[in-house]
Structures are given as structure tokens and as C-alpha cells.
Design a protein around this motif. Structure first.
Motif, PDB file in Angstrom:
ATOM      1  N   THR A   1     -12.506  -4.256  -7.456  1.00  0.00           N
ATOM      2  CA  THR A   1     -11.775  -5.493  -7.199  1.00  0.00           C
ATOM      3  C   THR A   1     -10.653  -5.682  -8.204  1.00  0.00           C
ATOM      4  O   THR A   1      -9.563  -6.171  -7.850  1.00  0.00           O
ATOM      5  CB  THR A   1     -12.739  -6.689  -7.232  1.00  0.00           C
ATOM      6  N   ALA A   3      -6.822 -11.799  -3.004  1.00  0.00           N
ATOM      7  CA  ALA A   3      -7.267 -10.405  -2.986  1.00  0.00           C
ATOM      8  C   ALA A   3      -8.669 -10.239  -3.552  1.00  0.00           C
ATOM      9  O   ALA A   3      -9.263  -9.163  -3.452  1.00  0.00           O
ATOM     10  CB  ALA A   3      -6.284  -9.543  -3.777  1.00  0.00           C
ATOM     11  N   TRP A  57      -1.400 -15.472  -4.893  1.00  0.00           N
ATOM     12  CA  TRP A  57      -1.528 -14.346  -3.958  1.00  0.00           C
ATOM     13  C   TRP A  57      -2.675 -13.430  -4.367  1.00  0.00           C
ATOM     14  O   TRP A  57      -3.498 -13.031  -3.538  1.00  0.00           O
ATOM     15  CB  TRP A  57      -0.204 -13.582  -3.915  1.00  0.00           C
ATOM     16  N   SER A  58      -2.733 -13.076  -5.645  1.00  0.00           N
ATOM     17  CA  SER A  58      -3.777 -12.155  -6.083  1.00  0.00           C
ATOM     18  C   SER A  58      -5.159 -12.792  -6.043  1.00  0.00           C
ATOM     19  O   SER A  58      -6.166 -12.082  -5.908  1.00  0.00           O
ATOM     20  CB  SER A  58      -3.473 -11.625  -7.492  1.00  0.00           C
ATOM     21  N   ALA A  80       2.449 -15.412  -7.713  1.00  0.00           N
ATOM     22  CA  ALA A  80       1.730 -14.133  -7.725  1.00  0.00           C
ATOM     23  C   ALA A  80       0.246 -14.335  -8.009  1.00  0.00           C
ATOM     24  O   ALA A  80      -0.606 -13.650  -7.438  1.00  0.00           O
ATOM     25  CB  ALA A  80       2.349 -13.196  -8.762  1.00  0.00           C
ATOM     26  N   SER A 106      -7.746  -3.868  -6.944  1.00  0.00           N
ATOM     27  CA  SER A 106      -7.082  -4.619  -5.865  1.00  0.00           C
ATOM     28  C   SER A 106      -6.234  -5.746  -6.434  1.00  0.00           C
ATOM     29  O   SER A 106      -5.124  -6.016  -5.955  1.00  0.00           O
ATOM     30  CB  SER A 106      -8.123  -5.180  -4.896  1.00  0.00           C
ATOM     31  N   LEU A 107      -6.744  -6.418  -7.463  1.00  0.00           N
ATOM     32  CA  LEU A 107      -5.993  -7.503  -8.086  1.00  0.00           C
ATOM     33  C   LEU A 107      -4.708  -6.993  -8.717  1.00  0.00           C
ATOM     34  O   LEU A 107      -3.655  -7.644  -8.620  1.00  0.00           O
ATOM     35  CB  LEU A 107      -6.848  -8.203  -9.140  1.00  0.00           C
ATOM     36  N   ARG A 108      -4.777  -5.837  -9.370  1.00  0.00           N
ATOM     37  CA  ARG A 108      -3.567  -5.279  -9.977  1.00  0.00           C
ATOM     38  C   ARG A 108      -2.523  -4.974  -8.906  1.00  0.00           C
ATOM     39  O   ARG A 108      -1.329  -5.244  -9.091  1.00  0.00           O
ATOM     40  CB  ARG A 108      -3.903  -4.016 -10.768  1.00  0.00           C
ATOM     41  N   LEU A 109      -2.952  -4.426  -7.788  1.00  0.00           N
ATOM     42  CA  LEU A 109      -2.019  -4.126  -6.706  1.00  0.00           C
ATOM     43  C   LEU A 109      -1.410  -5.400  -6.118  1.00  0.00           C
ATOM     44  O   LEU A 109      -0.270  -5.394  -5.637  1.00  0.00           O
ATOM     45  CB  LEU A 109      -2.732  -3.340  -5.603  1.00  0.00           C
ATOM     46  N   ALA A 110      -2.173  -6.496  -6.151  1.00  0.00           N
ATOM     47  CA  ALA A 110      -1.711  -7.757  -5.572  1.00  0.00           C
ATOM     48  C   ALA A 110      -0.896  -8.602  -6.536  1.00  0.00           C
ATOM     49  O   ALA A 110      -0.402  -9.658  -6.160  1.00  0.00           O
ATOM     50  CB  ALA A 110      -2.907  -8.571  -5.077  1.00  0.00           C
ATOM     51  N   GLY A 111      -0.767  -8.163  -7.774  1.00  0.00           N
ATOM     52  CA  GLY A 111       0.047  -8.925  -8.725  1.00  0.00           C
ATOM     53  C   GLY A 111      -0.612  -9.170 -10.062  1.00  0.00           C
ATOM     54  O   GLY A 111       0.021  -9.649 -10.992  1.00  0.00           O
TER      55      GLY A 111
END
Length: 285
Positions: A86, A53, A49-50, A46, A89-94
Motif C-alpha cells: 500500500t 489510494a 488523492w493519495s 495530492a 501505491s501511495l507513492r505512485l498516487a502522490g
């Protein structure tokens, strides 16, 4: 409008962050040995992945610096606004990477403003950016700000306002250890330990208190005094340190983001030596 250099600076920063994530064994920190996050509480997959982002936000920060053209209060306010978007966005990406985003965002902006790829020039520019307050910063206290008030730790803001001294220290150790003939992995681990040995890490202060932080500093210093991670004695001391931190549930997260900053500056310097000062992928593997 983004330029190719804006994108390359952002991609270099994200590559530096993923290189930091892939480094192992990192004492008390997420790495590929613990992909399911059983120990550190942070899923390695995760986090990778993040990290990706972050690219758009870092590109926007580079563009904002280039467009503004100076380390002004207006630029500081814009970087803060981009950073908060940003973070979402990071929270949404993991999740994860808040400290790395702060470090890399300012370094990307400093690099965009600085014709030279020299680390001292870039961090001097960062110091001038960070001297300005962020008018949009949330008023709720973070762990870092609370530890700064309680224990007088510099925290992330203090590091930036001082021109990231621990990033520069990591970069110095990285270069010196390579010159000694150590493999790249050990050079990067020694650079990480050089940060951990003296950083007043707000995460460690929060979880372990001042006495725990002093204990970590002493244990890290023991690894370096044993000759660093490239020696058998140093490698054994590193393994013991890692086991101890994981058993206690202590994670020096602030050091990881600063190492990513050092790897970013190292990649820029390497690109400059190779005749591509516009930015490049992470320098060495």
C-alpha cells in the motif's frame, strides 16, 4: 474474497483521513488554506488523492484480520506485507500518509476482529496485534526509529503497542468538547491539540530536537489553557501557534495521523449507536 464489511471499514478509515485533511486551521500541517504546499511542502490536493489510494490496502487488511480470526503473529506478518504494498501505491498516487496508514491499518484490523465498536475493545485488540514483530520489516532505519533510539521516544510502534493512547486521548477530548457545546470543527481541533500537547512526535524531534519539541508542547498547552479553539483567546493563540510553526518549518505530522485514527473510531461508535455496526462513513461534519 472481500466482504461488504471489509470495504465499509476501509471506506470509513479513508473518510476519517480526508476529514482530517480538510480540517483547518491545523498548526504547521497541510490543510485547504495552502493547496499549493508553499508552506508545508505537502500539496493538499495530492494528499486527498493519495488518501483514496489507501482504500484497497485497508480493505485487504480488514479481510486478512477477519480471515485469520485472531491477533496472531501470522496476522501481523500479513498486515506488514499489505502495508508495504500500500505504501508503494501511495507513492505512485502522490505520497504522504505513512503514519496514517500505520495507525488506520492496525485500527481497521482491530475493528475487523472485534464485534464491539467500542474504542477500548478495538485498541486492546490492536495492542495484541502490535505485540508481534513484523518479520518482513525493512532493516534500514527510519526517522522514527532513529529518534526512538536517540531520544527514547515511543514512536509509531510504541504507540501501537500501548494501544494508541493518544488516539484514545483525542477521542476523549473530541467527545468532551462536543458536549460542552463547541462546534464540530473546534472539537476536532481541540482533539488534535490534545495529541500535540504530549506526543513525542518523531518528525518534530528530527527537525527541531528535544528543546523544539518542548517548546511546541508548551505553546500547544497555552491554546488549551486559554479555553480551547472555540474561545476568542484560544483561537488567537492557535493562530499564533500556526504562524510560528510555519515560520520555523516545523510540522507535527505524527499528530495528524493519530487524529485520523480517533475520527475513525468515532465514526464506528456513531454507526453503532445508529444501529449499523458494520461500519459507516465519517460520523459528523
Amino acid at each position: 474474497m472481500f466482504t461488504p464489511r471489509d470495504r465499509r471499514l476501509a471506506e470509513t478509515a479513508v473518510s476519517a483521513l480526508t476529514d482530517q485533511l480538510d480540517l483547518a486551521p491545523k498548526p504547521g500541517l497541510p490543510d485547504p488554506r495552502d493547496p499549493a504546499a508553499r508552506v508545508t511542502g505537502h500539496d493538499h490536493h495530492a494528499l486527498r488523492w493519495s488518501a483514496g489510494a489507501m482504500t484497497s490496502g485497508l480493505t485487504a487488511m480488514a479481510a486478512a484480520a477477519r480471515r485469520t480470526g485472531e491477533p496472531s503473529a501470522a496476522l501481523r506478518a500479513e498486515l506488514g506485507a499489505i502495508g508495504r504494498c500500500t505504501e508503494h501505491s501511495l507513492r505512485l498516487a502522490g505520497g504522504g500518509h505513512r503514519g496514517a496508514l500505520w495507525t488506520l491499518g492496525l485500527l481497521v484490523a482491530g475493528a475487523a476482529l472485534t464485534p464491539s465498536t467500542g474504542s477500548d475493545d478495538i485498541t486492546a485488540t490492536v495492542r495484541r496485534i502490535a505485540a508481534h514483530p513484523d518479520p518482513g520489516a525493512p532493516h534500514r532505519p527510519s526517522h522514527g526509529s532513529a529518534m526512538s533510539v536517540r531520544y527514547g521516544a515511543a514512536g509509531a510502534r510504541g504507540e501501537a503497542r500501548a494501544g494508541f493512547p493518544h488516539v484514545r486521548r483525542a477521542l476523549h477530548v473530541l467527545t468532551a468538547t462536543r458536549r460542552s457545546g463547541a462546534p464540530e470543527t473546534q472539537a476536532r481541533l481541540d482533539a488534535l491539540l490534545a495529541v500535540m500537547a504530549s506526543l513525542r512526535d518523531s518528525e518534530l524531534l528530527h527537525t527541531a530536537g528535544p528543546s523544539g519539541l518542548r517548546q511546541v508542547h508548551s505553546e500547544v498547552q497555552a491554546v488549551l489553557e486559554a479555553g480551547g479553539t472555540a474561545t476568542p483567546a484560544g483561537a488567537a493563540a492557535l493562530a499564533a501557534l500556526d504562524e510560528a510553526l510555519r515560520a520555523r518549518g516545523w510540522s507535527p505530522r505524527g499528530s495528524a495521523g493519530l487524529l485520523a485514527g480517533a475520527l475513525f473510531l468515532d465514526a464506528l461508535k456513531s454507526a453503532g449507536r445508529n444501529g449499523n455496526s458494520q461500519g459507516a462513513g465519517s460520523g459528523r461534519r
